[in-house]
Scaffold this motif. Structure first.
Motif, PDB file in Angstrom:
ATOM      1  N   ARG A 295       0.836  -1.208   0.000  1.00  0.00           N
ATOM      2  CA  ARG A 295       0.000   0.000   0.000  1.00  0.00           C
ATOM      3  C   ARG A 295       0.865   1.250   0.000  1.00  0.00           C
ATOM      4  O   ARG A 295       1.889   1.309   0.693  1.00  0.00           O
ATOM      5  CB  ARG A 295      -0.911   0.014   1.236  1.00  0.00           C
ATOM      6  CG  ARG A 295      -1.959  -1.072   1.256  1.00  0.00           C
ATOM      7  CD  ARG A 295      -2.775  -1.040   2.544  1.00  0.00           C
ATOM      8  NE  ARG A 295      -3.380   0.271   2.783  1.00  0.00           N
ATOM      9  CZ  ARG A 295      -4.059   0.578   3.887  1.00  0.00           C
ATOM     10  NH1 ARG A 295      -4.204  -0.325   4.846  1.00  0.00           N
ATOM     11  NH2 ARG A 295      -4.587   1.773   4.024  1.00  0.00           N
ATOM     12  N   THR A 302      -5.457   6.195   0.416  1.00  0.00           N
ATOM     13  CA  THR A 302      -4.908   4.867   0.691  1.00  0.00           C
ATOM     14  C   THR A 302      -5.961   3.881   1.192  1.00  0.00           C
ATOM     15  O   THR A 302      -5.934   2.699   0.834  1.00  0.00           O
ATOM     16  CB  THR A 302      -3.730   4.953   1.691  1.00  0.00           C
ATOM     17  OG1 THR A 302      -3.160   3.647   1.851  1.00  0.00           O
ATOM     18  CG2 THR A 302      -4.186   5.482   3.053  1.00  0.00           C
ATOM     19  N   ARG A 306      -7.089   0.493  -0.726  1.00  0.00           N
ATOM     20  CA  ARG A 306      -7.109  -0.820  -0.080  1.00  0.00           C
ATOM     21  C   ARG A 306      -8.433  -1.534  -0.363  1.00  0.00           C
ATOM     22  O   ARG A 306      -8.448  -2.726  -0.698  1.00  0.00           O
ATOM     23  CB  ARG A 306      -6.923  -0.679   1.433  1.00  0.00           C
ATOM     24  CG  ARG A 306      -6.922  -2.023   2.158  1.00  0.00           C
ATOM     25  CD  ARG A 306      -6.960  -1.860   3.677  1.00  0.00           C
ATOM     26  NE  ARG A 306      -6.795  -3.157   4.327  1.00  0.00           N
ATOM     27  CZ  ARG A 306      -7.770  -4.040   4.503  1.00  0.00           C
ATOM     28  NH1 ARG A 306      -9.007  -3.769   4.060  1.00  0.00           N
ATOM     29  NH2 ARG A 306      -7.530  -5.197   5.087  1.00  0.00           N
TER      30      ARG A 306
END
Length: 445
Positions: A295, A302, A306
């Motif tokens: 990541r 972020t 994900r």
């Protein structure tokens, strides 16, 4: 394969002047609007398009004919004329009717997000398999739209016809040719899949654990792959720098050998055609013993990225251990580690918050693939996961079989060696081995 221009200078096509626009529709949105627009710009820049203007438009209700409202269409058309844009990229899915109407309104070629991603994949696919998969995805996309005439692709600007073409002709012939070509590609890909299956079966007989790197595009997978393997896989600050899978052997603490696989980056709203077409490419993920989810922890989206990656994994039929429901499912699922990459881009309180959050989770390792910080910790974490469940075995070996004893030292933890019998013809070895290592030892000739 030249995506932009088969018949004229590639440099001219790669410099196509374009607008990038996006319709922000009301609804549950996890993403930052500015970051989403910047990603769309990055997708365009990734294949050499010159983005001369970009903007997002708040759309209260999608217009079936044009997606955007009439005033917004006029504003975009004015910008296209003012900047001399040949292309307008709409970072949303478009119906064939919407695409056609917008082309008339803008007096420019129009492609949607799916079309743009297909163009990128078409340019980047390096192997024959990758090219076949992209072509299959493109034909599947085109068959449902029939906006362009496939029979004339060889005379069109653009590798897949999105950036130019003669228009709609010979529709029925096109349908038949598309169906025939798709059937032929599927047969070829089936053969590739069978070949890969044989290779996988050979590895499983070994058996060496397979570790797959997955993550959002540009999260730093290839940089981490190079750092861990010493390989020289293409790693650029660019969306979809890697499309074809790469596999290398690595050594880890307590493991003599494992296979690390670098995979194509995922992206939000990945075209369904590509998910299906790249299923074979992502088989290493499906069959992996451990998944490292890389990541970009410095990215404002972020968490949304994900979620996108986990959604694609779910569509591939993969639910890593600890990410689904129930201990029974976890027993059959691949192990899972999140590598929070690019911590070198965080400073001060933001960095402290990330490191603190990572410390509270057993499945997270913060690192920087660029500087190497945290990579050794990732190696140890991976080795710990791969050797979980190791058992102590007591084995009897001929005294002259030094090769087997050396193998056990290399692949496990030898706890003791004792001579057996009055003549010392055999010795007993107590050794801690993972289940795969034990199976491999027992399968040795």
């Amino acid at each position: 394969m030249s995506v932009f221009n088969r018949d004229s200078d590639d440099e001219v096509a790669r410099g196509t002047r374009a607008l990038v626009v996006r319709a922000d529709v009301p609804g549950p949105a996890m993403r930052d609007a500015a970051a989403r627009l910047e990603e769309a710009r990055g997708l365009a820049l990734a294949i050499g398009i010159e983005v001369v203007w970009s903007d997002s438009f708040r759309v209260r209700q999608i217009k079936p004919a044009t997606l955007f409202g009439s005033g917004q269409v006029e504003q975009i058309a004015a910008q296209a004329e003012a900047h001399g844009a040949e292309l307008v990229i709409v970072d949303n899915p478009l119906s064939p009717v919407q695409q056609s109407n917008l082309e008339k309104a803008f007096s420019a070629k129009v492609i949607d997000r799916t079309g743009l991603i297909l163009e990128i994949f078409g340019e980047r696919a390096a192997t024959n398999e990758g090219r076949l998969q992209v072509e299959l995805a493109h034909l599947d996309y085109q068959a449902g739209r029939l906006v362009r005439s496939w029979t004339h692709l060889e005379r069109q600007r653009g590798g897949f016809g999105f950036l130019g073409g003669p228009g709609e002709t010979q529709i029925e012939a096109d349908r038949r040719m598309i169906r025939d070509r798709m059937a032929k590609i599927r047969r070829e890909l089936d053969q590739v899949t069978r070949t890969r299956g044989l290779h996988r079966a050979r590895r499983q007989r070994a058996p060496w654990p397979v570790i797959a790197l997955v993550g959002y595009t540009n999260a730093g997978k290839s940089t981490l792959f190079n750092r861990m393997t010493g390989a020289d896989v293409t790693a650029q600050d660019m969306l979809f720098a890697t499309l074809d899978p790469t596999m290398r052997q690595i050594s880890l603490p307590g493991l003599d050998k494992a296979i690390l696989s670098d995979t194509v980056g995922f992206v939000s709203d990945l075209p369904t055609q590509l998910i299906a077409a790249f299923r074979a490419t992502l088989e290493e993920v499906v069959h992996a013993d451990l998944i490292i989810h890389v990541r970009d922890i410095s990215h404002p989206d972020t968490e949304a990225q994900r979620a996108d990656v986990m959604q694609v994994l779910s569509e591939l039929g993969v639910t890593p251990a600890g990410q689904g429901e129930g201990a029974e499912a976890d027993a059959l699922a691949p192990a899972y580690i999140e590598a929070w990459n690019k911590i070198d881009l965080l400073h001060g309180e933001a960095r402290d918050d990330v490191l603190s959050a990572a410390a509270r989770r057993a499945d997270v390792v913060p690192l920087s693939a660029v500087t190497g910080e945290g990579v050794d910790a990732l190696r140890r974490a991976v080795a710990d996961r791969m050797t979980q469940g190791s058992k102590v075995h007591r084995l009897t070996l001929p005294a002259q079989d030094g090769a087997s004893l050396a193998w056990l030292h290399e692949h496990g933890e030898v706890l003791g060696v004792e001579e057996q019998g009055a003549d010392g013809a055999t010795f007993a070895v107590s050794v801690r081995l993972s289940d795969p290592a034990y199976a491999r030892f027992m399968a040795r000739d």
